[in-house]
Structure formats: C-alpha cells, structure tokens
Design an enzyme around this catalytic site. Structure first.
Site, PDB file in Angstrom:
ATOM      1  N   GLU A  48       0.836  -1.204   0.000  1.00 48.99           N
ATOM      2  CA  GLU A  48       0.000   0.000   0.000  1.00 48.99           C
ATOM      3  C   GLU A  48       0.867   1.248   0.000  1.00 48.99           C
ATOM      4  OE1 GLU A  48      -3.141  -0.155  -1.161  1.00 48.99           O
ATOM      5  OE2 GLU A  48      -3.563  -1.518   0.494  1.00 48.99           O
ATOM      6  N   ASP A  63      -4.441   0.620  -9.581  1.00 47.27           N
ATOM      7  CA  ASP A  63      -5.866   0.317  -9.759  1.00 47.27           C
ATOM      8  C   ASP A  63      -6.211   0.051 -11.222  1.00 47.27           C
ATOM      9  OD1 ASP A  63      -5.677   1.060  -7.130  1.00 47.27           O
ATOM     10  OD2 ASP A  63      -6.729   2.967  -7.373  1.00 47.27           O
TER      11      ASP A  63
HETATM   12  C1  GLA Z   1      -5.249   4.598  -4.189  1.00 51.64           C
HETATM   13  C2  GLA Z   1      -4.501   4.961  -5.459  1.00 51.64           C
HETATM   14  C3  GLA Z   1      -3.487   3.854  -5.787  1.00 51.64           C
HETATM   15  C4  GLA Z   1      -2.595   3.553  -4.591  1.00 51.64           C
HETATM   16  C5  GLA Z   1      -3.428   3.332  -3.337  1.00 51.64           C
HETATM   17  C6  GLA Z   1      -2.593   3.177  -2.107  1.00 51.64           C
HETATM   18  O1  GLA Z   1      -6.024   3.458  -4.399  1.00 51.64           O
HETATM   19  O2  GLA Z   1      -5.393   5.107  -6.541  1.00 51.64           O
HETATM   20  O3  GLA Z   1      -2.724   4.247  -6.906  1.00 51.64           O
HETATM   21  O4  GLA Z   1      -1.653   4.568  -4.401  1.00 51.64           O
HETATM   22  O5  GLA Z   1      -4.343   4.401  -3.119  1.00 51.64           O
HETATM   23  O6  GLA Z   1      -1.841   2.009  -2.155  1.00 51.64           O
END
Ligand code: GLA
Length: 389
Positions: free
Chosen positions: A37, A176
């Site tokens: 994360e 994502d």
């Molecule tokens: C969000 C962002 C991702 C990532 C997460 C944390 O989901 O869209 O790109 O940085 O937070 O891991």
C-alpha cells in the site's frame, strides 16, 4: 445511489434509452489490494486482485463525434460531449472519468468515434475498491472496441492513470488501472510499478479473501494523499544526497540503508519512508509465502502492513482500527489490514474457507455494536481483467 437494476439488464436499459440495440458490452472490475500500500507511486511493488464487482458499459457507435453517456447508478443522469472539445462536467462528475480517457486517447492520436453509452456498475462507490478505475478502464476498452483500435493492456492502464492525473486531477499511482486491465482469474498480480512488469500469483488453497467495508467514506481527491506523496519525494531528495548512490525513488532504498540514514530526515518523513521501504520487502515476502501456500506467514505480513500504515504512514482511522481488531479475534482469520488509500473504506482479510460464514456474522455484529455503523462484509472471487462480454 445504486439503482436496483441487475448488471445483465443493461442491454434492455440501453434499448429503452436509445431505441436501439447496443453493439458491444464491456466490463472492467474493481480491485482489492492484498499487500503493498502506497508503494505504487514510489516505483514499488503491489499485490492486488480484481474482484467480482465490476462496471459495465453498453455502447453503440455514432456516425458523428458526439458522446452521450447515461449512468444508471445515478438515476439515469446524462452527460454529453463533443470529442472535438472535451471539457469537464461539473454537474456530472462521474462522466469526467470517461471524458478524461477519451481526452487522453485523442491526445495519443487515436481518432475516436462518437458513441452512445449506458453505464452500470456494482463496485461500491467511495469504498476504496476502485470504482473509478473500473469506470475508466471500461470506458477505455469501450472506445477501443468501438474504434477498432488494438492497444495493449499496459498502455491502456497508463492512459487511464494519466487521465486521472491530468484530467480528473487526482495524483494516483498505477495499481488500480493496471489490475483492472491485466488481472487473471483466481490469481493475485505482483506488479512492479517501475518496470510495469507483472506476474500472476496463485491464491493459497483453502483461504478466502474477505472484504469488510467500514462504511466510512472518504474521497481520494483529498489533500492527505498528495501530502504523503510529497513527503516521499522529500525523502528521496534528502536520501539522494546522503546515501552515496544514485536513487530515483524509495524503491531504490533498502530497509538497512534507510536505517543508517534515517536521522538526516525530519522524523515524520523518516516514518513515511520506513513504511514504503519495509512494505516493498513485505510484498516480496508475501508473494513467496503465497506461492508455498503458507497462509500463516502471509497473514502475519498483512498484519504487519497494517501496523506500518497506521503508525508510520498514518492513514488509518478509528473505524478501520475497530474492523481490524474485531476481525483478528475471529477463528480462522490469518491476517487483516486496511486496503487502498486509507482514512476509511475497506479492510482485506485472509480467512480460512470454512470459517467464513461465522467470520462474517461475528464481525458484522461486533462492528455495528462498537461503531453504530452497519458494515458490508463479503468474500471476493479473484476475477479476470477487463473484457468484452
Ligand atoms: C489509491 C490509489 C493507488 C494507490 C493506493 C494506495 O487506491 O489510486 O494508486 O496509491 O491508493 O496504495
């Protein structure tokens, strides 16, 4: 508000709205991250799965360059644009994810056809399960299918991320969109966010991934996310001078190197960097554990990730803490952690298959009693990335 229309009725809804049959139906899934994360924008490693919650678009090509979009999840709200002058729609912000993708594709030289689109999804909005990345990826693939373009999946993920950064105005990393494009069923995906290389990792047998939604919502456009990014960049600038080796991102720093140099960083920045550096190591350990079916180690790494996100990265909140604490007391729960950006949203839990029904019932009851919120708790199936149906 979710309209109460099953996903597969999108064809009928399209016919009602546009008095025609859709030519294509495209789907793209949301995601839950098992571990890794706040590492993606540090050129690091992540290990997400695509979940069995998705966005669908039914679409038909137009002969002109107008795009008409109807969102069933927002009561049939409509947004319309010309591909020759793509601007943001303040009244219908959901449409900006589609507009941004179209804008980015056009910038890259793809001449898009106009389209009629009906959109429907069941990824909970604002829960940290990437409903917006699912919508972006779904729109990107829809434009490709309508235009007859053949773009590879990594490029599609990059285009969607750039659209997020430059059009919608969110500084997200690539995780994502990448998992929504490239996921493999029944597998997690180890993504190297620097090289954009990836390998699928089988999920351990006998274990289920359970998502617990705290029902505490928090938008991503939030300053906290960008503040964390800025602190990581500050750490890189300071470490680059002191480490005696060239570095481009926290990806290039080992836990030992950071420990040696930590006192040259402001204390908060040192903690942020420590989270990222140790989290990258945990992802690789988690992949090894998953490959040998070692659920106990995998769960312990998830727990350690949570502690690091809470204490060093400071992105937890009371609701997430309650959810994790209650989950870990349940028989058959190997690990529990916040997932996504934090400050609300969901936890991800590794639970023994046979223990799942009792886990869900007990966690729901205890969490509601403690917080006064009714959580949503469900096991997830790891699905394949975006596709045409
Ligand atoms: C969000 C962002 C991702 C990532 C997460 C944390 O989901 O869209 O790109 O940085 O937070 O891991």
């Amino acid at each position: 508000m979710m309209a109460d229309i099953p996903l597969d009725l999108i064809r009928i809804e399209f016919a009602k709205i546009f008095s025609a049959v859709p030519e294509h139906i495209v789907r793209a899934p949301g995601r839950v991250n098992l571990i890794g994360e706040h590492t993606d924008y540090n050129d690091g490693f992540v290990l997400p799965i695509a979940i069995d919650r998705e966005t669908r678009i039914a679409a038909r090509r137009r002969t002109d360059r107008r795009v008409r979009m109807v969102a069933l999840d927002f009561g049939g709200a409509t947004s319309e644009m010309s591909l020759d002058a793509i601007t943001r729609d303040k009244e219908q912000p959901w449409s900006n994810y589609i507009r941004g993708v179209a804008w980015m594709l056009e910038q890259r030289g793809w001449h898009l056809p106009g389209a009629e689109m009906v959109i429907r999804g069941n990824v909970p909005i604002g829960a940290g399960l990437s409903s917006s990345a699912a919508l972006q990826m779904c729109a990107a693939l829809t434009f490709c299918v309508l235009g007859g373009f053949d773009l590879d999946r990594v490029t599609l993920a990059q285009i969607c991320q750039k659209a997020d950064n430059e059009f919608v105005g969110i500084q997200s990393g690539i995780m994502d969109q990448f998992i929504s494009a490239l996921a493999r069923a029944d597998h997690a995906l180890l993504i190297d966010c620097r090289h954009l290389s990836y390998e699928s990792v089988p999920l351990p047998r006998g274990a289920r991934i359970v998502v617990c939604d705290t029902m505490k919502r928090r938008g991503l456009v939030d300053s906290e996310y960008n503040a964390r990014r800025a602190e990581c960049e500050q750490a890189v600038r300071l470490l680059a001078v002191n480490l005696g080796k060239p570095i481009r991102a926290l990806r290039d720093v080992s836990p030992d190197e950071l420990a040696r140099c930590a006192d040259i960083l402001p204390p908060t920045v040192a903690r942020r960097a420590r989270h990222v550096v140790t989290e990258n190591a945990r992802v690789l350990d988690a992949v090894a554990a998953a490959r040998r079916g070692d659920v106990v180690t995998l769960g312990a790494l998830m727990d350690a990730s949570h502690a690091s996100l809470r204490d060093d990265y400071a992105v937890s909140c009371p609701e997430l803490e309650a959810m994790v604490e209650i989950a870990r007391k349940q028989p058959g729960c190997w690990g529990a952690r916040l997932t996504g950006a934090g400050f609300g949203g969901c936890t991800v839990n590794l639970v023994e298959e046979d223990a799942v029904p009792a886990f869900i019932a007990n966690v729901a009851r205890e969490y509601a009693a403690r917080t006064g919120r009714t959580p949503q708790i469900y096991p997830c199936q790891a699905t394949a990335g975006a596709s045409e149906l």
